[in-house]
Write a protein that holds these residues in place. Sequence first.
Motif, PDB file in Angstrom:
ATOM      1  N   VAL A  32      72.513  45.792  51.364  1.00 46.88           N
ATOM      2  CA  VAL A  32      71.458  46.594  52.236  1.00 46.88           C
ATOM      3  C   VAL A  32      70.013  46.054  51.823  1.00 46.88           C
ATOM      4  CG1 VAL A  32      70.541  48.810  52.936  1.00 46.88           C
ATOM      5  CG2 VAL A  32      73.077  48.410  52.314  1.00 46.88           C
ATOM      6  N   ASP A  33      69.406  45.564  52.733  1.00 44.63           N
ATOM      7  CA  ASP A  33      68.219  44.902  52.680  1.00 44.63           C
ATOM      8  C   ASP A  33      67.947  43.695  52.069  1.00 44.63           C
ATOM      9  OD1 ASP A  33      67.070  46.748  54.559  1.00 44.63           O
ATOM     10  OD2 ASP A  33      66.401  47.946  53.211  1.00 44.63           O
ATOM     11  N   SER A  34      66.976  42.612  52.117  1.00 41.94           N
ATOM     12  CA  SER A  34      67.179  41.510  51.541  1.00 41.94           C
ATOM     13  C   SER A  34      65.842  40.756  51.069  1.00 41.94           C
ATOM     14  CB  SER A  34      67.756  40.266  52.702  1.00 41.94           C
ATOM     15  OG  SER A  34      66.792  40.294  53.615  1.00 41.94           O
ATOM     16  N   GLY A  35      64.965  41.706  50.860  1.00 38.11           N
ATOM     17  CA  GLY A  35      63.587  41.461  50.158  1.00 38.11           C
ATOM     18  C   GLY A  35      62.794  40.373  51.325  1.00 38.11           C
ATOM     19  N   TYR A  36      61.503  39.926  50.576  1.00 38.45           N
ATOM     20  CA  TYR A  36      60.773  39.093  51.221  1.00 38.45           C
ATOM     21  C   TYR A  36      61.184  37.527  51.203  1.00 38.45           C
ATOM     22  CZ  TYR A  36      56.146  37.680  53.347  1.00 38.45           C
ATOM     23  OH  TYR A  36      55.030  37.174  53.682  1.00 38.45           O
ATOM     24  N   VAL A  37      60.561  36.673  52.022  1.00 39.90           N
ATOM     25  CA  VAL A  37      61.100  35.549  51.994  1.00 39.90           C
ATOM     26  C   VAL A  37      60.527  34.749  50.921  1.00 39.90           C
ATOM     27  CG1 VAL A  37      58.909  34.594  53.286  1.00 39.90           C
ATOM     28  CG2 VAL A  37      61.014  33.345  53.371  1.00 39.90           C
ATOM     29  N   THR A  38      59.432  34.668  50.313  1.00 37.05           N
ATOM     30  CA  THR A  38      59.037  34.063  48.881  1.00 37.05           C
ATOM     31  C   THR A  38      59.983  34.440  47.813  1.00 37.05           C
ATOM     32  OG1 THR A  38      57.408  35.604  48.678  1.00 37.05           O
ATOM     33  CG2 THR A  38      56.781  33.512  49.831  1.00 37.05           C
ATOM     34  N   HIS A  39      60.719  35.558  47.901  1.00 33.96           N
ATOM     35  CA  HIS A  39      61.531  35.960  46.739  1.00 33.96           C
ATOM     36  C   HIS A  39      62.944  35.443  47.052  1.00 33.96           C
ATOM     37  CE1 HIS A  39      58.818  39.180  45.063  1.00 33.96           C
ATOM     38  NE2 HIS A  39      58.431  37.803  44.660  1.00 33.96           N
ATOM     39  N   ALA A  40      63.246  34.884  48.381  1.00 36.87           N
ATOM     40  CA  ALA A  40      64.743  34.708  48.488  1.00 36.87           C
ATOM     41  C   ALA A  40      65.433  33.816  47.697  1.00 36.87           C
ATOM     42  CB  ALA A  40      64.734  33.745  50.194  1.00 36.87           C
ATOM     43  N   PRO A  41      64.995  32.737  47.218  1.00 32.23           N
ATOM     44  CA  PRO A  41      65.909  32.342  45.965  1.00 32.23           C
ATOM     45  C   PRO A  41      66.301  33.131  44.762  1.00 32.23           C
ATOM     46  CG  PRO A  41      64.065  30.911  46.529  1.00 32.23           C
ATOM     47  CD  PRO A  41      63.747  32.157  47.069  1.00 32.23           C
TER      48      PRO A  41
END
Length: 319
Positions: A32-41
Amino acid sequence: MTPRLPASMQVFERGWLSANNVLFTGAETALVDSGYVTHAPQTLALVRHALKERPLDRLVNTHLHSDHCGGNAALQAAYGCHTAIPAAESLKVAAWDEAALSYRATGQQCPRFGFDAVLAPGDELELGGLRWQVLGAPGHDPHALLLFCAQEGVLIAGDALWENGFGVIFPELAGEPGFDETRATLDLIGTLDARVVVPGHGRVFDDVTGALARAYSRLDYLSSDPRRNAENAVKVLVKFLLLERQRIALAEMPGLLASIPVVAGALRLVGRVDGSAVHASDEHSNAEHDQYHALATWATTALVRANAARIDGPWLVDN
């Protein structure tokens, strides 16, 4: 002491740039929920470490602000996971309308992602071998959802309720209702027999009564003078940009604020910044620049005073 959660449920508490992630295991895995793009790695690394060799079967979003779905594209590319989003956002996502979604308005990033299913209030879904009710949570976002497991008394609240408050009430900045909706959502949470809340940001907590009392107090404070909500929104948006960039040139701050459409709505509500009249309808470029310059100065001072940032020569630096 961390409140007890079901064995099939794990929370990755993230920094404030990214929303918390909730991982479910069992016959089927889900996030559930996936964070911000710069934290994707980092999101991918957390999920891979927890799942080991297992795939991620499903991805669910409580709402589609960039800090909650910015990792969707990366997770979909890595796992091909079945993705469910709030039903009211489906046409915008299908067309990838960044103006209708919040990304252009807030000056934030979100890579394009797709979806396989939609969720609406009244739906139910199974996560971690448990049944979860889908409930509407307008206020911070008009289309936000809550997930509640009555069997375990666990509420996944997104940005509708934190341990100390809730997310910025963005609709009010656009002249749309948000205060009453936020109160109705808090009222709804109060009717649930929730023993543990997993917020979108901050630690998992079990003092639900105390959190609701603080949230109502915060709402009363903001709604009694809408300027307060607008000022809070500007500070939050600048802090978010600082979290992402780590530092912003002070000379660039007025232009940066002017490039974020939602700030124009805040500017109309703020009315005065450090004694200077602010009129968003002013057509003269010099006056408009002065308005944003005054707002940038005010926001910088407010963040430094709150120890959320510091000035280092020509830079505003994240603390």
